[in-house]
Design a protein around this motif. Structure first.
Motif, PDB file in Angstrom:
ATOM      1  N   GLY A 154       0.788  -1.223   0.000  1.00 58.31           N
ATOM      2  CA  GLY A 154       0.000   0.000   0.000  1.00 58.31           C
ATOM      3  C   GLY A 154       0.819   1.271   0.000  1.00 58.31           C
ATOM      4  O   GLY A 154       0.268   2.368   0.108  1.00 58.31           O
ATOM      5  N   GLY A 155       2.142   1.164  -0.148  1.00 53.42           N
ATOM      6  CA  GLY A 155       3.016   2.336  -0.132  1.00 53.42           C
ATOM      7  C   GLY A 155       3.902   2.384  -1.353  1.00 53.42           C
ATOM      8  O   GLY A 155       3.650   1.732  -2.374  1.00 53.42           O
ATOM      9  N   ALA A 156       4.958   3.169  -1.264  1.00 50.65           N
ATOM     10  CA  ALA A 156       5.881   3.335  -2.383  1.00 50.65           C
ATOM     11  C   ALA A 156       7.314   3.326  -1.868  1.00 50.65           C
ATOM     12  O   ALA A 156       7.587   3.816  -0.771  1.00 50.65           O
ATOM     13  CB  ALA A 156       5.603   4.633  -3.137  1.00 50.65           C
ATOM     14  N   ALA A 157       8.197   2.769  -2.653  1.00 47.54           N
ATOM     15  CA  ALA A 157       9.626   2.755  -2.345  1.00 47.54           C
ATOM     16  C   ALA A 157      10.383   3.342  -3.527  1.00 47.54           C
ATOM     17  O   ALA A 157      10.025   3.101  -4.688  1.00 47.54           O
ATOM     18  CB  ALA A 157      10.106   1.337  -2.053  1.00 47.54           C
ATOM     19  N   SER A 158      11.420   4.125  -3.232  1.00 48.31           N
ATOM     20  CA  SER A 158      12.226   4.748  -4.280  1.00 48.31           C
ATOM     21  C   SER A 158      13.691   4.421  -4.045  1.00 48.31           C
ATOM     22  O   SER A 158      14.211   4.594  -2.938  1.00 48.31           O
ATOM     23  CB  SER A 158      12.023   6.268  -4.274  1.00 48.31           C
ATOM     24  N   TYR A 159      14.352   3.956  -5.100  1.00 39.70           N
ATOM     25  CA  TYR A 159      15.748   3.558  -5.021  1.00 39.70           C
ATOM     26  C   TYR A 159      16.544   4.224  -6.136  1.00 39.70           C
ATOM     27  O   TYR A 159      16.013   4.517  -7.216  1.00 39.70           O
ATOM     28  CB  TYR A 159      15.891   2.042  -5.148  1.00 39.70           C
ATOM     29  N   THR A 160      17.828   4.437  -5.857  1.00 41.81           N
ATOM     30  CA  THR A 160      18.763   4.931  -6.862  1.00 41.81           C
ATOM     31  C   THR A 160      19.753   3.831  -7.199  1.00 41.81           C
ATOM     32  O   THR A 160      20.303   3.181  -6.301  1.00 41.81           O
ATOM     33  CB  THR A 160      19.517   6.179  -6.360  1.00 41.81           C
ATOM     34  N   LEU A 161      19.983   3.638  -8.492  1.00 40.99           N
ATOM     35  CA  LEU A 161      20.967   2.681  -8.991  1.00 40.99           C
ATOM     36  C   LEU A 161      22.175   3.478  -9.443  1.00 40.99           C
ATOM     37  O   LEU A 161      22.120   4.214 -10.427  1.00 40.99           O
ATOM     38  CB  LEU A 161      20.382   1.871 -10.145  1.00 40.99           C
ATOM     39  N   ASP A 162      23.272   3.331  -8.691  1.00 42.83           N
ATOM     40  CA  ASP A 162      24.482   4.122  -8.926  1.00 42.83           C
ATOM     41  C   ASP A 162      25.508   3.280  -9.683  1.00 42.83           C
ATOM     42  O   ASP A 162      26.110   2.366  -9.127  1.00 42.83           O
ATOM     43  CB  ASP A 162      25.054   4.593  -7.588  1.00 42.83           C
ATOM     44  N   PHE A 163      25.686   3.586 -10.967  1.00 44.36           N
ATOM     45  CA  PHE A 163      26.674   2.895 -11.790  1.00 44.36           C
ATOM     46  C   PHE A 163      28.072   3.407 -11.455  1.00 44.36           C
ATOM     47  O   PHE A 163      28.325   4.608 -11.514  1.00 44.36           O
ATOM     48  CB  PHE A 163      26.408   3.155 -13.275  1.00 44.36           C
ATOM     49  N   ASP A 164      28.969   2.497 -11.112  1.00 39.51           N
ATOM     50  CA  ASP A 164      30.363   2.867 -10.878  1.00 39.51           C
ATOM     51  C   ASP A 164      31.133   2.647 -12.177  1.00 39.51           C
ATOM     52  O   ASP A 164      31.731   1.595 -12.402  1.00 39.51           O
ATOM     53  CB  ASP A 164      30.963   2.021  -9.754  1.00 39.51           C
ATOM     54  N   LEU A 165      31.105   3.648 -13.052  1.00 39.84           N
ATOM     55  CA  LEU A 165      31.718   3.495 -14.372  1.00 39.84           C
ATOM     56  C   LEU A 165      33.226   3.317 -14.292  1.00 39.84           C
ATOM     57  O   LEU A 165      33.834   2.712 -15.183  1.00 39.84           O
ATOM     58  CB  LEU A 165      31.366   4.694 -15.250  1.00 39.84           C
ATOM     59  N   ARG A 166      33.841   3.827 -13.234  1.00 34.51           N
ATOM     60  CA  ARG A 166      35.287   3.671 -13.094  1.00 34.51           C
ATOM     61  C   ARG A 166      35.666   2.187 -12.972  1.00 34.51           C
ATOM     62  O   ARG A 166      36.740   1.776 -13.403  1.00 34.51           O
ATOM     63  CB  ARG A 166      35.783   4.454 -11.876  1.00 34.51           C
ATOM     64  N   ARG A 167      34.778   1.384 -12.406  1.00 37.52           N
ATOM     65  CA  ARG A 167      35.017  -0.050 -12.256  1.00 37.52           C
ATOM     66  C   ARG A 167      34.270  -0.872 -13.308  1.00 37.52           C
ATOM     67  O   ARG A 167      34.553  -2.067 -13.463  1.00 37.52           O
ATOM     68  CB  ARG A 167      34.587  -0.502 -10.856  1.00 37.52           C
ATOM     69  N   SER A 168      33.333  -0.268 -14.011  1.00 36.25           N
ATOM     70  CA  SER A 168      32.472  -1.018 -14.927  1.00 36.25           C
ATOM     71  C   SER A 168      33.015  -1.108 -16.345  1.00 36.25           C
ATOM     72  O   SER A 168      32.801  -2.110 -17.040  1.00 36.25           O
ATOM     73  CB  SER A 168      31.073  -0.373 -14.986  1.00 36.25           C
ATOM     74  N   ILE A 169      33.685  -0.050 -16.822  1.00 34.39           N
ATOM     75  CA  ILE A 169      34.114   0.011 -18.215  1.00 34.39           C
ATOM     76  C   ILE A 169      35.454  -0.691 -18.376  1.00 34.39           C
ATOM     77  O   ILE A 169      36.448  -0.308 -17.749  1.00 34.39           O
ATOM     78  CB  ILE A 169      34.223   1.466 -18.699  1.00 34.39           C
ATOM     79  N   VAL A 170      35.477  -1.715 -19.223  1.00 31.96           N
ATOM     80  CA  VAL A 170      36.684  -2.512 -19.444  1.00 31.96           C
ATOM     81  C   VAL A 170      36.925  -2.625 -20.945  1.00 31.96           C
ATOM     82  O   VAL A 170      35.998  -2.922 -21.706  1.00 31.96           O
ATOM     83  CB  VAL A 170      36.555  -3.916 -18.832  1.00 31.96           C
ATOM     84  N   GLU A 171      38.175  -2.403 -21.357  1.00 30.41           N
ATOM     85  CA  GLU A 171      38.538  -2.578 -22.767  1.00 30.41           C
ATOM     86  C   GLU A 171      39.054  -4.004 -22.963  1.00 30.41           C
ATOM     87  O   GLU A 171      40.132  -4.358 -22.487  1.00 30.41           O
ATOM     88  CB  GLU A 171      39.605  -1.576 -23.178  1.00 30.41           C
ATOM     89  N   PRO A 172      38.295  -4.860 -23.666  1.00 25.52           N
ATOM     90  CA  PRO A 172      38.715  -6.261 -23.812  1.00 25.52           C
ATOM     91  C   PRO A 172      39.867  -6.398 -24.803  1.00 25.52           C
ATOM     92  O   PRO A 172      39.911  -5.710 -25.824  1.00 25.52           O
ATOM     93  CB  PRO A 172      37.457  -6.952 -24.343  1.00 25.52           C
ATOM     94  N   VAL A 173      40.782  -7.288 -24.509  1.00 24.31           N
ATOM     95  CA  VAL A 173      41.937  -7.506 -25.377  1.00 24.31           C
ATOM     96  C   VAL A 173      41.497  -8.268 -26.625  1.00 24.31           C
ATOM     97  O   VAL A 173      40.833  -9.303 -26.540  1.00 24.31           O
ATOM     98  CB  VAL A 173      43.025  -8.300 -24.633  1.00 24.31           C
ATOM     99  N   GLY A 174      41.858  -7.735 -27.790  1.00 28.56           N
ATOM    100  CA  GLY A 174      41.590  -8.424 -29.038  1.00 28.56           C
ATOM    101  C   GLY A 174      40.148  -8.392 -29.495  1.00 28.56           C
ATOM    102  O   GLY A 174      39.774  -9.128 -30.414  1.00 28.56           O
ATOM    103  N   GLN A 175      39.310  -7.540 -28.881  1.00 30.82           N
ATOM    104  CA  GLN A 175      37.910  -7.443 -29.284  1.00 30.82           C
ATOM    105  C   GLN A 175      37.548  -5.982 -29.503  1.00 30.82           C
ATOM    106  O   GLN A 175      38.144  -5.085 -28.902  1.00 30.82           O
ATOM    107  CB  GLN A 175      36.991  -8.039 -28.218  1.00 30.82           C
ATOM    108  N   PRO A 176      36.566  -5.732 -30.345  1.00 26.62           N
ATOM    109  CA  PRO A 176      36.164  -4.341 -30.578  1.00 26.62           C
ATOM    110  C   PRO A 176      35.352  -3.805 -29.401  1.00 26.62           C
ATOM    111  O   PRO A 176      34.818  -4.555 -28.589  1.00 26.62           O
ATOM    112  CB  PRO A 176      35.286  -4.440 -31.830  1.00 26.62           C
ATOM    113  N   GLY A 177      35.251  -2.482 -29.318  1.00 24.20           N
ATOM    114  CA  GLY A 177      34.389  -1.881 -28.313  1.00 24.20           C
ATOM    115  C   GLY A 177      34.878  -2.074 -26.887  1.00 24.20           C
ATOM    116  O   GLY A 177      36.050  -2.369 -26.626  1.00 24.20           O
TER     117      GLY A 177
END
Length: 303
Positions: A154-177
């Motif tokens: 009967g109520g509402a909940a609000s959440y924030t999803l915080d992306f840690d891009l410093r730890r999330s973005i990885v350049e794979p070896v031998g692959q594009p993107g």
């Protein structure tokens, strides 16, 4: 109309529910007590160096009730969000007033279009060049958050999803993107505080070269020995980029923090801090801070 069909929910603005099975036992009959609640989700990010944009195409969200089968919400239209536009305490809505069965949930999954397919639905821009983003096993698992949460009856909940891009973005070896890994904090908006302050210009000048201005790293717990982002030892739970503001001072802000004790430190070696290798960083002004709900804690860094 939102329709519950087995394990699929189509996201619509109206909140009328068709009940199936035992999920919504209050439908029909004389019992008017709601067995549902509302969920709101917004996204923000901790920034990454060298990138101008990090755009993610979200197609829906899946939820796993405790003891039940996963429920999938499919958006009417994909939502393209540039996470780098959300630093410093800004956030973008992802799910608004979604009606779900009340109770505990074990996990949620962000469904995204992110594959090496030359479509560029999710992408990163570095030095003016656009590269595709891929979520490993994204088609099967998306960006999954295993932390539990609750939808109040009967109520509402609000959440924030915080992306840690410093730890999330990885350049794979031998692959594009680039790969986009699921390194995301989920925090209850009713129980968050903020850390903010000024980094003295003399400290920036002594620690940095060129146009770099560094960042403040934040670690869970007091008296933590700072370490780089490498998946080993102490990992920063959040970070805030340092930038000169209109008053001529260098400011930082780290928002959406759960209350508790933390260790904060300043470094200007963020550009060389790679998420899957160990680097020796120089830190300055390491200190303990306490975050309280609804309060902006001020911590300045001096020479």
């Amino acid at each position: 109309m939102s329709v519950w069909q087995e394990e699929i929910i189509m996201n619509r603005p109206m909140k009328t529910l068709i009940c199936i099975g035992a999920l919504l036992t209050a439908c029909g009959g004389d019992d008017s007590t709601p067995r549902t609640g509302e969920l709101n989700l917004q996204v923000t990010d901790a920034p990454v160096d060298s990138a101008e944009q990090v755009v993610i195409r979200f197609t829906g969200v899946s939820y796993k009730p405790a003891g039940g089968a996963p429920l999938q919400v499919v958006f009417d239209a994909p939502k393209d969000i540039d996470l780098l536009a959300l630093a410093g305490g800004d956030a973008a809505p992802l799910v608004s007033n979604a009606v779900l069965p009340a109770g505990a949930y074990e996990w949620l999954r962000l469904d995204v279009d992110a594959a090496f397919d030359t479509v560029y639905d999710s992408y990163i821009v570095i030095a003016g060049n656009q590269y595709e983003l891929r979520v490993p096993s994204g088609a099967e698992s998306g960006l999954k958050l295993n932390g539990g949460f609750t939808v109040p009856q009967g109520g509402a909940a609000s959440y924030t999803l915080d992306f840690d891009l410093r730890r999330s973005i990885v350049e794979p070896v031998g692959q594009p993107g680039y790969f986009l890994k699921s390194v995301i904090r989920m925090v209850n908006n009713a129980e968050v505080g903020t850390l903010a302050g000024v980094v003295d210009g003399a400290l920036v000048a002594s620690a940095c070269t060129g146009s770099a201005t560094g960042a403040v790293y934040l670690y869970q717990g007091a008296d933590v020995t700072p370490d780089d982002v490498d998946g080993l030892d102490a990992e920063p739970v959040a970070s805030g980029s340092v930038a000169m503001q209109g008053d001529g001072n260098y400011h930082y802000t780290i928002a959406f923090l759960s209350p508790g004790s933390y260790t904060a430190t300043y470094t200007c070696d963020t550009a060389t801090d790679l998420p899957e290798s160990s680097e020796l960083l120089a830190y300055a002004g390491t200190t303990n801070v306490v975050i309280s709900t609804g309060v902006t804690t001020t911590q300045d860094f001096l020479p």
